[in-house]
Design a protein around this motif. Structure first.
Motif, PDB file in Angstrom:
ATOM      1  N   GLU A 263      96.101 149.510  80.387  1.00  0.00           N
ATOM      2  CA  GLU A 263      97.362 149.177  80.787  1.00  0.00           C
ATOM      3  C   GLU A 263      98.259 149.003  79.364  1.00  0.00           C
ATOM      4  O   GLU A 263      97.831 148.194  78.574  1.00  0.00           O
ATOM      5  N   GLY A 264      99.387 149.635  79.282  1.00  0.00           N
ATOM      6  CA  GLY A 264     100.162 149.452  78.294  1.00  0.00           C
ATOM      7  C   GLY A 264      99.969 150.449  77.207  1.00  0.00           C
ATOM      8  O   GLY A 264     100.508 150.617  76.245  1.00  0.00           O
ATOM      9  N   GLU A 293     101.159 156.335  73.011  1.00  0.00           N
ATOM     10  CA  GLU A 293     102.471 155.328  73.382  1.00  0.00           C
ATOM     11  C   GLU A 293     101.905 154.237  73.675  1.00  0.00           C
ATOM     12  O   GLU A 293     101.126 154.229  74.603  1.00  0.00           O
ATOM     13  N   ARG A 294     102.364 152.962  72.885  1.00  0.00           N
ATOM     14  CA  ARG A 294     101.833 151.768  73.282  1.00  0.00           C
ATOM     15  C   ARG A 294     103.172 150.985  73.613  1.00  0.00           C
ATOM     16  O   ARG A 294     104.109 150.838  72.821  1.00  0.00           O
ATOM     17  N   THR A 295     103.039 150.285  74.939  1.00  0.00           N
ATOM     18  CA  THR A 295     104.151 149.402  75.382  1.00  0.00           C
ATOM     19  C   THR A 295     103.717 148.067  75.143  1.00  0.00           C
ATOM     20  O   THR A 295     104.578 146.898  75.149  1.00  0.00           O
ATOM     21  N   THR A 296     102.218 147.729  75.140  1.00  0.00           N
ATOM     22  CA  THR A 296     101.671 146.454  74.930  1.00  0.00           C
ATOM     23  C   THR A 296     100.553 146.413  73.893  1.00  0.00           C
ATOM     24  O   THR A 296     100.024 147.632  73.664  1.00  0.00           O
ATOM     25  N   LEU A 302     103.634 142.151  75.151  1.00  0.00           N
ATOM     26  CA  LEU A 302     104.823 143.114  75.375  1.00  0.00           C
ATOM     27  C   LEU A 302     105.331 143.343  73.941  1.00  0.00           C
ATOM     28  O   LEU A 302     105.582 142.521  73.448  1.00  0.00           O
ATOM     29  N   LEU A 303     105.717 144.698  73.934  1.00  0.00           N
ATOM     30  CA  LEU A 303     106.164 145.100  72.615  1.00  0.00           C
ATOM     31  C   LEU A 303     107.666 145.474  72.991  1.00  0.00           C
ATOM     32  O   LEU A 303     108.257 145.861  73.972  1.00  0.00           O
ATOM     33  N   GLU A 307     105.458 151.553  70.627  1.00  0.00           N
ATOM     34  CA  GLU A 307     104.857 152.276  69.361  1.00  0.00           C
ATOM     35  C   GLU A 307     104.362 153.607  69.891  1.00  0.00           C
ATOM     36  O   GLU A 307     103.823 153.876  70.742  1.00  0.00           O
ATOM     37  N   ILE A 308     104.715 154.769  68.925  1.00  0.00           N
ATOM     38  CA  ILE A 308     104.463 156.063  69.161  1.00  0.00           C
ATOM     39  C   ILE A 308     103.673 156.401  67.925  1.00  0.00           C
ATOM     40  O   ILE A 308     104.332 156.393  66.532  1.00  0.00           O
TER      41      ILE A 308
END
Length: 444
Positions: A263-264, A293-296, A302-303, A307-308
């Protein structure tokens, strides 16, 4: 507890490094050092060049890279007999000879190393795809607080050297270990190393080659040379060089195959084809892309902004036979070369080179490649079968394991008539492996 009585005998002779008998067979049965050096560098008087080189290789095979270590063997008859040496040089003479003839010795020792691999007919194991891997990589060697020629700031942030090594097959045969200044960019003069490595690799295997390079070698010149080689394919890590991550993320949304490992975190994999022109000729090449792609974070934090991460691999392998996932997997195995680097630096103890002269240290690096291949071959013969000392299962043994298990076996040296015997203890765990290895090497 009982106390031991310590004695030294004048009538009985023992050696703690009986494994040099195996090294001597490799050098004299397959390496042809005497003929190569006598022809290449004529000598009117003094210690033979072959004795100098064999003495240094013998010391390296025991894990000792400094010149002074040779003093321990000057009066050792077994050292001379095992390696077929007439006279063991002093540390001063060893250093002086290598300094005097470094430039002439370098190509001869390099060629003798390749000759050894060819004449011994060492196994070269391909990958599951049928290609033989040729991994080429630069690694740093820390030589801080010295004034040696060529020592400068490396990409790791310390002063030292940045040699380039070439490894063939899953066994990791070393086709070259070229010394370079620490500040030298890995791509500088790389084409010479690449072409020489390809020539040596083709001599050892008729199978197709898969050259694997990191992003420091992301250059059109490299791809052109490899594309024009009929026996070689390649995977080269892509260097993004100011690429727009958001633009590639948008492209991946439309063309990528997305996966969600957790997840994330989302990962997209896809291929693109780019064309480049050089000297009026157009070259087309496939590049496998991976956008993450990281959203957590991995811990669930949580970011604020996603981050790409962009990664890519140039390859000449056709997409119809080798999908994107397989290309990534094939390149990840390139990291095995890091283990081979560590064996040079720690097991052979060459990280801090012994000479202040660059040319001499370059010869030492080539001699270390020769010693590494000898020990690797001995390890494959003696330490992988049922006759080997008890060890965990493995495809190959570290150089340190070969030194511990076979080089440093204690034995009694017995002279009977004109013959020599090595007598091992009845409880020696490595005797069967030593005997089978010696028999196979002696058979030639």
């Amino acid at each position: 507890m009982k106390r031991f009585i310590l004695e030294q005998s004048e009538t009985e002779f023992y050696t703690s490094h009986s494994g040099l008998a195996l090294v001597g067979l490799c050098l004299n049965q397959y390496g042809q050092l005497n003929q190569v050096l006598d022809k290449g560098i004529p000598l009117r008087h003094g210690i033979a060049h072959a004795d100098i080189i064999k003495s240094m290789i013998g010391s390296l095979c025991l894990g000792k890279s400094d010149f002074e270590a040779i003093e321990n063997y000057r009066d050792d008859d077994y050292f001379k007999t095992a390696l077929s040496i007439q006279q063991v040089p002093s540390s001063a003479r060893l250093r002086q000879r290598l300094d005097e003839h470094a430039d002439a010795l370098l190509p001869l020792v390099y060629q003798s190393n390749i000759d050894f691999l060819a004449h011994a007919q060492v196994p070269v194991t391909p990958l599951a795809t049928g290609h033989v891997a040729l991994d080429i990589d630069v690694y740093p060697m820390n030589n801080e607080k010295t004034r040696k020629e060529g020592v400068s700031r490396t990409y790791k942030g310390f002063d030292g050297y940045a040699p380039i090594a070439l490894y063939l097959g899953q066994e990791g045969w070393c086709l070259g270990n070229e010394l370079r200044e620490g500040k030298q960019h890995c791509q500088y003069e790389f084409l010479y190393s690449l072409e020489r490595g390809l020539t040596a690799a083709k001599r050892l295997t008729p199978l197709p080659l898969l050259v694997r390079l990191d992003s420091g070698h992301d250059a059109l010149d490299n791809r052109i040379v490899l594309q024009e080689d009929e026996q070689a394919e390649f995977i080269i890590k892509w260097n993004p060089r100011k690429q727009n991550a958001d633009a590639w993320l948008a492209y991946a949304e439309q063309h990528g195959q997305w996966d969600t490992p957790r997840e994330g975190k989302r990962v997209a994999l896809f291929s693109v084809t780019e064309e480049h022109t050089r000297n009026g000729q157009t070259y087309s090449c496939r590049r496998v892309m991976q956008i993450t792609e990281r959203t957590t974070t991995a811990k669930g934090q949580l970011l604020l902004f996603p981050e790409i991460e962009m990664e890519g691999w140039w390859t000449s392998l056709a997409s119809t036979e080798y999908d994107d996932t397989l290309i990534v997997q094939l390149y990840r195995d390139h990291a095995t070369a890091e283990q081979f680097h560590s064996e040079f630096k720690t097991d052979l103890d060459i990280e801090r080179l012994p000479s202040g002269k660059f040319a001499t240290n370059d010869v030492i690096m080539t001699l270390s490649a020769y010693s590494y291949n000898i020990l690797r071959w001995i390890g494959l013969i003696g330490l992988l079968g049922q006759q080997s000392p008890i060890r965990h299962p493995a495809k190959r043994r570290r150089i340190r394991t070969v030194i511990q298990e076979l080089m440093y076996l204690a034995a009694r040296l017995i002279r009977t008539g004109r013959r020599l015997k090595l007598r091992f203890s009845n409880a020696c765990p490595g005797f069967i492996a030593f005997e089978s290895t010696y028999t196979k090497l002696a058979a030639g």
